[in-house]
Write a protein that holds these residues in place. Structure first.
Motif, PDB file in Angstrom:
ATOM      1  N   MET A   1       0.842  -1.169   0.000  1.00  0.00           N
ATOM      2  CA  MET A   1       0.000   0.000   0.000  1.00  0.00           C
ATOM      3  C   MET A   1       0.896   1.244   0.000  1.00  0.00           C
ATOM      4  N   TRP A  14      -2.921  10.571  -7.729  1.00  0.00           N
ATOM      5  CA  TRP A  14      -3.301   9.307  -7.108  1.00  0.00           C
ATOM      6  C   TRP A  14      -4.634   9.433  -6.366  1.00  0.00           C
ATOM      7  N   ASP A  38       0.677   0.064  -5.180  1.00  0.00           N
ATOM      8  CA  ASP A  38      -0.277   0.020  -4.089  1.00  0.00           C
ATOM      9  C   ASP A  38      -0.644  -1.422  -3.718  1.00  0.00           C
TER      10      ASP A  38
END
Length: 91
Positions: A1, A14, A38
């Protein structure tokens, strides 16, 4: 992440999809790479065809994946998370 960004423009892209201050011809490639970043659980998960994943010299340890030409997404890693994500031209 992804937990943090160095680049305010990249963070805005993003989080909101607003890529007005990023080269328009790179947005789709950047989005794919950010999605992969991510989803990754370790830096080596980004060793994918076309990403040209590699570690960078220096401390703290940072990594890079290719976007286009000399442009790279660079990042650090902490546990299961990408940190200090940046878009830079470092060649």
């Amino acid at each position: 992440m992804i937990t943090s960004f160095r680049s305010k423009e990249l963070e805005k892209f993003w989080s909101t999809g607003d890529g007005a201050k990023i080269r328009q011809d790179q947005l789709a490639r950047i989005r794919r790479r950010l999605d992969a970043l991510d989803a990754a659980h370790r830096p080596e998960d980004l060793n994918l065809p076309g990403f040209n994943f590699h570690s960078l010299r220096g401390k703290p340890q940072r990594y890079a994946i290719s976007v286009n030409g000399p442009w790279r997404i660079t990042f650090g890693w902490d546990g299961d998370n990408a940190t200090q994500v940046d878009l830079e031209q470092y060649h």
